[in-house]
Design a protein around this motif. Structure first.
Motif, short mmCIF file in Angstrom:
data_model
loop_
_atom_site.label_atom_id
_atom_site.label_comp_id
_atom_site.label_asym_id
_atom_site.label_seq_id
_atom_site.Cartn_x
_atom_site.Cartn_y
_atom_site.Cartn_z
N GLN A 32 -5.20 -8.91 -5.85
CA GLN A 32 -4.04 -9.44 -6.56
C GLN A 32 -3.65 -8.47 -7.67
O GLN A 32 -4.33 -8.38 -8.70
CB GLN A 32 -4.33 -10.83 -7.14
CG GLN A 32 -3.12 -11.47 -7.78
CD GLN A 32 -3.37 -12.88 -8.27
OE1 GLN A 32 -4.52 -13.31 -8.45
NE2 GLN A 32 -2.31 -13.65 -8.48
N LEU A 42 -10.15 -11.13 -5.39
CA LEU A 42 -10.51 -12.52 -5.17
C LEU A 42 -11.28 -12.67 -3.86
O LEU A 42 -10.94 -12.06 -2.86
CB LEU A 42 -9.25 -13.38 -5.09
CG LEU A 42 -8.40 -13.47 -6.36
CD1 LEU A 42 -7.04 -14.08 -6.05
CD2 LEU A 42 -9.10 -14.29 -7.42
N PHE A 56 -4.13 -10.07 1.43
CA PHE A 56 -5.33 -10.07 2.27
C PHE A 56 -5.90 -8.66 2.42
O PHE A 56 -5.18 -7.69 2.64
CB PHE A 56 -4.96 -10.62 3.65
CG PHE A 56 -6.02 -10.47 4.70
CD1 PHE A 56 -5.95 -9.45 5.64
CD2 PHE A 56 -7.10 -11.33 4.74
CE1 PHE A 56 -6.91 -9.31 6.61
CE2 PHE A 56 -8.08 -11.20 5.71
CZ PHE A 56 -7.99 -10.18 6.65
N PRO A 85 -13.41 -17.04 -9.06
CA PRO A 85 -12.60 -16.71 -10.25
C PRO A 85 -12.05 -15.30 -10.24
O PRO A 85 -11.17 -14.97 -11.02
CB PRO A 85 -13.58 -16.92 -11.40
CG PRO A 85 -14.91 -16.65 -10.79
CD PRO A 85 -14.84 -17.14 -9.39
N TYR A 121 -9.26 -10.81 -1.07
CA TYR A 121 -7.86 -10.58 -1.37
C TYR A 121 -7.78 -9.68 -2.62
O TYR A 121 -8.66 -9.70 -3.48
CB TYR A 121 -7.13 -11.89 -1.68
CG TYR A 121 -7.02 -12.84 -0.52
CD1 TYR A 121 -8.04 -13.77 -0.24
CD2 TYR A 121 -5.90 -12.86 0.30
CE1 TYR A 121 -7.94 -14.65 0.83
CE2 TYR A 121 -5.78 -13.74 1.37
CZ TYR A 121 -6.81 -14.64 1.62
OH TYR A 121 -6.71 -15.51 2.68
N GLN A 154 1.69 -10.26 -9.12
CA GLN A 154 1.93 -10.43 -7.70
C GLN A 154 1.05 -11.53 -7.12
O GLN A 154 0.11 -12.01 -7.76
CB GLN A 154 1.63 -9.11 -6.96
CG GLN A 154 2.46 -7.94 -7.42
CD GLN A 154 3.94 -8.16 -7.14
OE1 GLN A 154 4.32 -8.60 -6.05
NE2 GLN A 154 4.78 -7.87 -8.13
N GLY A 155 1.36 -11.93 -5.90
CA GLY A 155 0.50 -12.85 -5.19
C GLY A 155 -0.66 -12.10 -4.56
O GLY A 155 -0.60 -10.88 -4.36
N PRO A 156 -1.73 -12.80 -4.25
CA PRO A 156 -2.86 -12.15 -3.59
C PRO A 156 -2.45 -11.58 -2.24
O PRO A 156 -1.63 -12.16 -1.53
CB PRO A 156 -3.87 -13.29 -3.42
CG PRO A 156 -3.48 -14.32 -4.44
CD PRO A 156 -1.99 -14.22 -4.53
#
Lengths: 115, 116
Positions: free
Chosen positions: B37, B91, B45, B109, B35, B41-43
Motif C-alpha cells: 500500500q 500488509l 496484490f 496492522p 499486499y 493509495q489502496g493496497p
C-alpha cells in the motif's frame, strides 16, 4: 481484468447525517464485492461483503451496501454518521479462483465527520 | 483469539539494504496474501500462498522481491537491494478459504517501510 473506482477521495458529512460512499466495479465474471475500513496505523477491517444471494448486504457498525448489477455499483451507506466513523474506506472486488481470492482495491475514500 | 500479526511494525532502511518482513497468520488459515500500500493509495496484490505453495506471484514488482512460507504458517517477504520506490506499507492477510468462496481476508496492522 477487474477494477474498482471510488468516486470522491474525500467525503465530509455532519454527525447524524447520511453517509454515502460510492463504488463502481468492472469485472468479466460475477464479482465478489467488499468494503473495508482502515483506521490510522491499523490494518483493514471488513465491514461487509457480497457474494451471492440478497443484493442488500448489512455489515458492522450500521453500514450496508447494495449490489446493483445493472449499474455495476456497490455503494456504501449509513443512515446516521457517528464521529467514530471517521476513517479511510476501501471498496474491493475479487472473483472465485479456487482459493486465490486476491482483492483488487479502489484508491479509497477518506470520510470526515463534522461535529 | 489472536489476529494476524506482523513485524516489525516500522522499518527504516538505507537504499541498497536488504529487509525481511514477517507475517504470522491466524492459526489454521490456509491462504496467505501479501499486499503493498503506497501512500494515499489502496493496497495492491503482491503474492498468494496456499499452505506452503506460492501459487501466484504475479504482483511482485521485480525480482528483488521474494516471499516464502516454508511450513505453511509464518511467511516472510524479503526485499533485496531496497530502492526508494519500495517505501510503502506492506500488509499481510490470511483466510480460511481453500476454494472459490470469497473467504474473508483478515489483515494484519502492516509494516511501514521507509527507504532513505
Amino acid at each position: 481484468a477487474q477494477s474498482v473506482t471510488q468516486l470522491g477521495s474525500h467525503v465530509s458529512v455532519s454527525e447524524g447525517a447520511l453517509v454515502l460512499l460510492r463504488c463502481n466495479y468492472s469485472s468479466s465474471v460475477p464479482p465478489y464485492l467488499f468494503w473495508y475500513v482502515q483506521y490510522p496505523n491499523q490494518g483493514l477491517q471488513l465491514l461487509l461483503k457480497y457474494t451471492t444471494g440478497a443484493t442488500l448486504v448489512k455489515g458492522i457498525n450500521g453500514f450496508e451496501a447494495e449490489f446493483k448489477k445493472s449499474e455495476t455499483s456497490f455503494h456504501l451507506t449509513k443512515p446516521s454518521a457517528h464521529m467514530s466513523d471517521a476513517a479511510e474506506y476501501f471498496c474491493a472486488v475479487s472473483k472465485a479462483n479456487f482459493g486465490n481470492e486476491k482483492l483488487t482495491f479502489g484508491t479509497g475514500t477518506r470520510l470526515t465527520i463534522i461535529p | 483469539g489472536a489476529g494476524v500479526s506482523q513485524s516489525p511494525r516500522y522499518k527504516v532502511a538505507k537504499r541498497g539494504q536488504d529487509v525481511a518482513l514477517r507475517c504470522d497468520p491466524i492459526s489454521g488459515h490456509v491462504s496467505l496474501f501479501w499486499y503493498q500500500q503506497a501512500l494515499g493509495q489502496g493496497p495492491e496484490f503482491l503474492t498468494y500462498f496456499q499452505n506452503e505453495a506460492q501459487l501466484d506471484k504475479s504482483g511482485l514488482p521485480s525480482d528483488r522481491f521474494f516471499a516464502e512460507r516454508p511450513e505453511g504458517s509464518v511467511s516472510t517477504l524479503k526485499i533485496q537491494r531496497t530502492q526508494q520506490e519500495d517505501s510503502a506499507v506492506y500488509l499481510c492477510a490470511s483466510s480460511l478459504a481453500t476454494s472459490g468462496g470469497a473467504g474473508t481476508q483478515y489483515f494484519g496492522p502492516g509494516t511501514r517501510l521507509l527507504v532513505l
